[in-house]
Design an enzyme around this catalytic site. Structure first.
Site, PDB file in Angstrom:
ATOM      1  N   ASP A 230      -0.105  -7.642   1.827  1.00 41.63           N
ATOM      2  CA  ASP A 230       0.440  -6.251   1.952  1.00 41.63           C
ATOM      3  C   ASP A 230       1.612  -6.189   1.939  1.00 41.63           C
ATOM      4  O   ASP A 230       2.416  -5.809   2.905  1.00 41.63           O
ATOM      5  CB  ASP A 230      -0.538  -5.189   2.895  1.00 41.63           C
ATOM      6  CG  ASP A 230      -0.217  -3.866   2.799  1.00 41.63           C
ATOM      7  OD1 ASP A 230       0.537  -3.482   1.759  1.00 41.63           O
ATOM      8  OD2 ASP A 230      -0.487  -2.990   3.528  1.00 41.63           O
TER       9      ASP A 230
ATOM     10  N   HIS B 183       0.759  -1.188  -0.009  1.00 34.86           N
ATOM     11  CA  HIS B 183      -0.053   0.110  -0.055  1.00 34.86           C
ATOM     12  C   HIS B 183       0.803   1.442  -0.087  1.00 34.86           C
ATOM     13  O   HIS B 183       0.309   2.456  -0.232  1.00 34.86           O
ATOM     14  CB  HIS B 183      -0.931   0.154   1.133  1.00 34.86           C
ATOM     15  CG  HIS B 183      -0.610   0.377   2.366  1.00 34.86           C
ATOM     16  ND1 HIS B 183      -0.270  -0.521   3.389  1.00 34.86           N
ATOM     17  CD2 HIS B 183      -0.414   1.590   2.863  1.00 34.86           C
ATOM     18  CE1 HIS B 183       0.214   0.563   4.719  1.00 34.86           C
ATOM     19  NE2 HIS B 183       0.045   1.584   4.319  1.00 34.86           N
TER      20      HIS B 183
ATOM     21  N   GLN C  41       0.746   6.231  11.489  1.00 36.25           N
ATOM     22  CA  GLN C  41       0.659   6.950  10.262  1.00 36.25           C
ATOM     23  C   GLN C  41       1.878   7.277   9.813  1.00 36.25           C
ATOM     24  O   GLN C  41       2.939   8.048  10.446  1.00 36.25           O
ATOM     25  CB  GLN C  41      -0.016   8.132  10.088  1.00 36.25           C
ATOM     26  CG  GLN C  41      -1.700   7.705  10.233  1.00 36.25           C
ATOM     27  CD  GLN C  41      -2.557   9.119  10.373  1.00 36.25           C
ATOM     28  OE1 GLN C  41      -2.411   9.749  11.233  1.00 36.25           O
ATOM     29  NE2 GLN C  41      -3.435   9.326   9.394  1.00 36.25           N
ATOM     30  N   GLY C  42       2.696   6.682   8.682  1.00 34.73           N
ATOM     31  CA  GLY C  42       4.008   6.821   8.313  1.00 34.73           C
ATOM     32  C   GLY C  42       4.872   5.896   8.718  1.00 34.73           C
ATOM     33  O   GLY C  42       6.068   5.700   8.476  1.00 34.73           O
ATOM     34  N   ASP C  43       4.470   4.985   9.853  1.00 27.18           N
ATOM     35  CA  ASP C  43       5.141   3.585  10.020  1.00 27.18           C
ATOM     36  C   ASP C  43       4.990   2.516   9.111  1.00 27.18           C
ATOM     37  O   ASP C  43       5.543   1.488   9.004  1.00 27.18           O
ATOM     38  CB  ASP C  43       4.977   3.313  11.496  1.00 27.18           C
ATOM     39  CG  ASP C  43       5.514   4.410  12.588  1.00 27.18           C
ATOM     40  OD1 ASP C  43       6.272   4.728  12.366  1.00 27.18           O
ATOM     41  OD2 ASP C  43       4.474   4.376  13.458  1.00 27.18           O
ATOM     42  N   SER C  44       3.947   2.757   8.508  1.00 25.39           N
ATOM     43  CA  SER C  44       3.842   1.646   7.386  1.00 25.39           C
ATOM     44  C   SER C  44       4.825   1.452   6.543  1.00 25.39           C
ATOM     45  O   SER C  44       5.864   2.104   6.288  1.00 25.39           O
ATOM     46  CB  SER C  44       2.662   2.336   6.417  1.00 25.39           C
ATOM     47  OG  SER C  44       1.338   2.098   6.886  1.00 25.39           O
TER      48      SER C  44
HETATM   49  C1  4AZ Z   1      -1.081   4.326   8.528  1.00 29.69           C
HETATM   50  O1  4AZ Z   1      -2.063   4.970   8.187  1.00 29.69           O
HETATM   51  C2  4AZ Z   1      -1.395   3.546   9.621  1.00 29.69           C
HETATM   52  N1  4AZ Z   1      -2.077   1.681  14.352  1.00 29.69           N
HETATM   53  C3  4AZ Z   1      -0.404   2.352  10.417  1.00 29.69           C
HETATM   54  C4  4AZ Z   1      -0.425   1.729  11.302  1.00 29.69           C
HETATM   55  C5  4AZ Z   1      -1.880   1.856  11.876  1.00 29.69           C
HETATM   56  C6  4AZ Z   1      -2.538   2.569  11.531  1.00 29.69           C
HETATM   57  C7  4AZ Z   1      -2.406   3.411  10.529  1.00 29.69           C
HETATM   58  C8  4AZ Z   1      -1.748   0.952  13.168  1.00 29.69           C
HETATM   59  O2  4AZ Z   1       0.018   4.293   7.933  1.00 29.69           O
END
Ligand code: 4AZ
Length: 263
Positions: free
Chosen positions: A118, A73, A211-214
């Protein structure tokens, strides 16, 4: 409806996090990632930052001298030429190696509506030299048991929607929740958590990826067990963080890393 809302939040979140300018204050060392603390790259030498126009947008993990593992993603709307990877620095804006991308591939079975499979691999333009700041991480061969200690790291936000990207790498200790336990009535995801996923949380919430750790690493017993994928917001008691299961996706990663290298 709910599931769509979550997915929209995750996708929107990753984009938004990439656009927000950092609001880092040198004297401000409160909880980051969510509930974590700043760390050094020597402790997380496999952690990389994916960047577009100098902005961090996702994390990743070093698999071999020229291959990065990340989330599918993260790469939905980007071309190899638009991405750069920073390795070997806890500060995503400076230091270490800043390398161009030659090619990338995400899982054919990635389904953005349900977030299965993913995972993606990226080939760097030039291989990196290993050091105490740059080291690969081994892929897990089996899914960890519920309760196994793990660590997640990244430059992501310290709060959902209203947080900001962190300048210095953050880490937080969490506990594994197996796919079976994560989809049980103990939590509120139900059948949204399925094969190719694994979860992690702490009792009562408060520690999580955000967010941004993805795309970044969840590591347990020295092996990469998860890739930050999605969640219903961040660090909530009834909603663990959801990760792609590296044990489930390992053969895809190995095969496709090899294929990128043959091109
Ligand atoms: C994101 O939006 C996201 N708490 C990553 C991890 C989590 C939620 C959102 C899990 O990148």
């Amino acid at each position: 409806m709910f599931r769509q809302a979550v997915v929209i939040f995750v996708l929107f979140g990753c984009t938004l996090a990439g656009l927000i300018e950092p609001r880092y204050k040198p004297d401000d060392f409160g909880g980051r990632i969510v509930g974590g603390e700043p760390t050094t790259i020597e402790k997380f030498p496999y952690q990389v930052s994916l960047q577009k126009g100098g902005s961090h947008f996702c994390g990743g993990s070093l698999y071999s001298p020229n291959i990065i593992v990340t989330a599918a993603h993260c790469l939905q709307s980007v071309k190899p030429k638009e991405i750069k990877v920073r390795l070997g620095s806890a500060n995503y804006q400076s230091g270490g190696e800043y390398v161009s991308v030659r090619s990338l591939k995400y899982h054919e079975g990635y389904d953005s509506s349900i977030m299965t499979n993913d995972v993606a691999v990226i080939r760097l333009d030039t291989p990196v030299r290993y050091s105490n700041r740059i080291q690969p991480i081994k892929l897990a061969t089996t899914n960890p048991r519920t309760g196994a200690p793990a660590v997640v790291s990244g430059w992501g936000t310290e709060k959902f929607l209203v947080g900001s990207i962190q300048k210095i790498l953050q880490q937080v200790q969490v506990d594994i929740v197996s796919m079976a336990d994560c989809s049980s009535t103990k939590y509120k995801y139900g059948s949204q958590v399925r094969e190719t996923m694994v979860c992690a949380n702490v009792e009562g919430g408060g520690k999580d990826a955000c967010q941004g750790d993805s795309g970044g690493p969840l590591v347990s017993e020295g092996k990469l067990v998860g890739i930050v994928s999605w969640g219903n917001m961040c660090a909530r008691k009834d909603y663990p963080g959801v990760y792609s299961s590296v044990a489930d996706l390992r053969s895809w990663i190995e095969k496709n890393a090899a294929e990128l290298n043959e091109q």
